[in-house]
Motif scaffolding. Structure first.
Motif, PDB file in Angstrom:
ATOM      1  N   UNK A 231      12.591   3.374  -7.198  1.00  0.00           N
ATOM      2  CA  UNK A 231      12.733   4.540  -6.320  1.00  0.00           C
ATOM      3  C   UNK A 231      14.175   4.755  -5.881  1.00  0.00           C
ATOM      4  N   UNK A 232      14.960   3.670  -5.750  1.00  0.00           N
ATOM      5  CA  UNK A 232      16.354   3.819  -5.355  1.00  0.00           C
ATOM      6  C   UNK A 232      17.167   4.560  -6.410  1.00  0.00           C
ATOM      7  N   UNK A 233      16.687   4.566  -7.645  1.00  0.00           N
ATOM      8  CA  UNK A 233      17.421   5.202  -8.737  1.00  0.00           C
ATOM      9  C   UNK A 233      16.786   6.508  -9.201  1.00  0.00           C
ATOM     10  N   UNK A 234      15.723   6.926  -8.546  1.00  0.00           N
ATOM     11  CA  UNK A 234      15.047   8.165  -8.953  1.00  0.00           C
ATOM     12  C   UNK A 234      14.975   9.181  -7.824  1.00  0.00           C
TER      13      UNK A 234
ATOM     14  N   UNK B 167       0.816  -1.216   0.000  1.00  0.00           N
ATOM     15  CA  UNK B 167       0.000   0.000   0.000  1.00  0.00           C
ATOM     16  C   UNK B 167       0.853   1.271   0.000  1.00  0.00           C
ATOM     17  N   UNK B 168       2.133   1.152   0.427  1.00  0.00           N
ATOM     18  CA  UNK B 168       2.930   2.351   0.723  1.00  0.00           C
ATOM     19  C   UNK B 168       4.176   2.518  -0.121  1.00  0.00           C
ATOM     20  N   UNK B 169       4.789   1.417  -0.531  1.00  0.00           N
ATOM     21  CA  UNK B 169       6.147   1.493  -1.083  1.00  0.00           C
ATOM     22  C   UNK B 169       6.144   1.084  -2.549  1.00  0.00           C
ATOM     23  N   UNK B 170       6.480   1.994  -3.459  1.00  0.00           N
ATOM     24  CA  UNK B 170       6.631   1.630  -4.869  1.00  0.00           C
ATOM     25  C   UNK B 170       7.807   0.663  -5.044  1.00  0.00           C
ATOM     26  N   UNK B 171       8.005   0.117  -6.242  1.00  0.00           N
ATOM     27  CA  UNK B 171       9.132  -0.808  -6.444  1.00  0.00           C
ATOM     28  C   UNK B 171      10.462  -0.165  -6.072  1.00  0.00           C
TER      29      UNK B 171
END
Length: 394
Positions: free
Chosen positions: A87-90, A79-83
């Motif tokens: 996100x680690x690279x953006x 529900x909270x965390x995108x892939x």
């Protein structure tokens, strides 16, 4: 069971005296305390490593988790965390850290619901007393504390910790931009503490590769247990490995690069920064498989420290002492906090979940400190007001 509310409280926790690190003077921490409330009356406790992440919890995570089952960690995360690979690279991974703080509270609820301490949920304890280091640094005097601004004063401080608390594990920052000062201090410490005491160092990336080569050559005779971030990159640490047998550690959890380059040897991490306890366990297992060590971060409050205690109790691979600023912390948000080590160790809490209870009066006091003074800054250099330092310092 359903989540009915998530409360976030920003707090300041000053140290008894500021210490010098590479960024300047470090006076204390500003954290966010997380309370996840349920319709069955259970409340889980979490802690964000910096107050900015509490803002993300309030804005993004809390609305997404209202009505969710707190026991279903996979559903809550989805529900909270995108892939995370994206996100680690953006630059959008703040939500992963923020969820990691909330995830502590979900584990706390799970333990309370079952009436079991967290270490039991993780497979049982292989140890019940967890090792933590003492900490030393150059510290200006403040209100009767600190004042360790010479090698002799740091030596005397460590001897006092040994005599008063049975301490034999010492980690510290000797950051004044002067390698000769560091060598002289370490030599005094080794002579005073004897051959069996552990001495670990942390320069917060203050040295160039050229300076670090020479420094570590001079330090090797003093049997340094570990040196954290002597230089700024894994590539420089790999080059430094060619010239030194001293193990290296880092706060940057990039296991793939560490394995590819051969350095660093250990990771020192905050659980929320790794995405929560579940992801931390996976990370530690990967470290074990790849021959890398792991221990826990410092300058956290009692909630996160309780998580460190339980995970360390249940994880055979954590064999080294974790970092600790316990002796310098003047307060906490948990009852009977802060934790304090005796004979290098702290006992694992035996209550359900994390086994700690909020001290409401203390929480209110330190929240008012945050409101009155604002968040604590870690980059103040009195020699250059309004300017940030640049690395390396030497």
């Amino acid at each position: 069971m359903k989540i009915t509310n998530i409360r976030v409280t920003h707090v300041n926790l000053p140290l008894d005296a500021p210490f010098w690190w590479t960024g300047g003077l470090y006076p204390g921490a500003s954290k966010s305390i997380i309370e996840v409330e349920t319709d069955e009356g259970l409340v889980g406790l979490g802690e964000a490593p910096w107050w900015h992440f509490g803002e993300v919890v309030e804005r993004e995570i809390a609305p997404a988790l209202i009505g969710a089952d707190p026991i279903d960690l996979a559903d809550c995360e989805s529900r909270c965390v995108p892939p995370w690979q994206i996100t680690a690279n953006t630059g959008e991974n703040a939500v992963s850290v923020a969820f990691g703080a909330v995830e502590l509270a979900l584990w706390d609820i799970r333990g309370k619901a079952l009436g079991l301490p967290l270490y039991q949920l993780l497979g049982g304890a292989v140890r019940k007393r967890i090792a933590f280091s003492e900490y030393f640094s150059f510290r200006p005097a403040q209100n009767g504390a600190g004042g360790e601004m010479t090698p002799e004063a740091i030596r005397d401080y460590c001897l006092r910790m040994r005599d008063d608390h049975g301490s034999t594990i010492f980690e510290g920052k000797l950051i004044q931009g002067d390698p000769q000062l560091e060598i002289r201090t370490v030599a005094m410490l080794r002579e005073a503490l004897g051959p069996s005491a552990q001495i670990r160092l942390d320069s917060n990336m203050q040295y160039s590769l050229t300076s670090a080569r020479w420094l570590l050559r001079e330090l090797e005779p003093f049997n340094i247990r570990n040196y954290e971030d002597p230089v700024a990159t894994f590539e420089e640490m790999a080059e430094l490995r060619r010239h030194s047998i001293i193990p290296f550690s880092t706060h940057i959890p990039d296991l793939r690069r560490a394995c590819a380059l051969g350095a660093p040897d250990y990771f020192v991490c905050n659980f929320a920064a790794l995405g929560g306890i579940g992801r931390t366990l996976k990370f530690i297992a990967a470290c074990e498989a790849m021959g890398k060590g792991f221990w826990c971060y410092s300058n956290d409050l009692g909630i996160m420290t309780a998580a460190y205690l339980h995970v360390s109790a249940a994880t055979p691979h954590i064999t080294e002492a974790s970092q600790s600023l316990f002796r310098w912390q003047i307060g906490d948000v948990i009852e009977n906090g802060p934790f304090r080590q005796v004979d290098d160790t702290v006992a694992v809490p035996e209550g359900p979940g994390l086994g700690v209870t909020l001290d409401r009066d203390a929480l209110r006091y330190w929240a008012e400190h945050f409101q009155t003074h604002g968040p604590m800054g870690h980059f103040n250099d009195p020699a250059s007001p309004g300017r940030y330092r640049r690395l390396p310092l030497h």
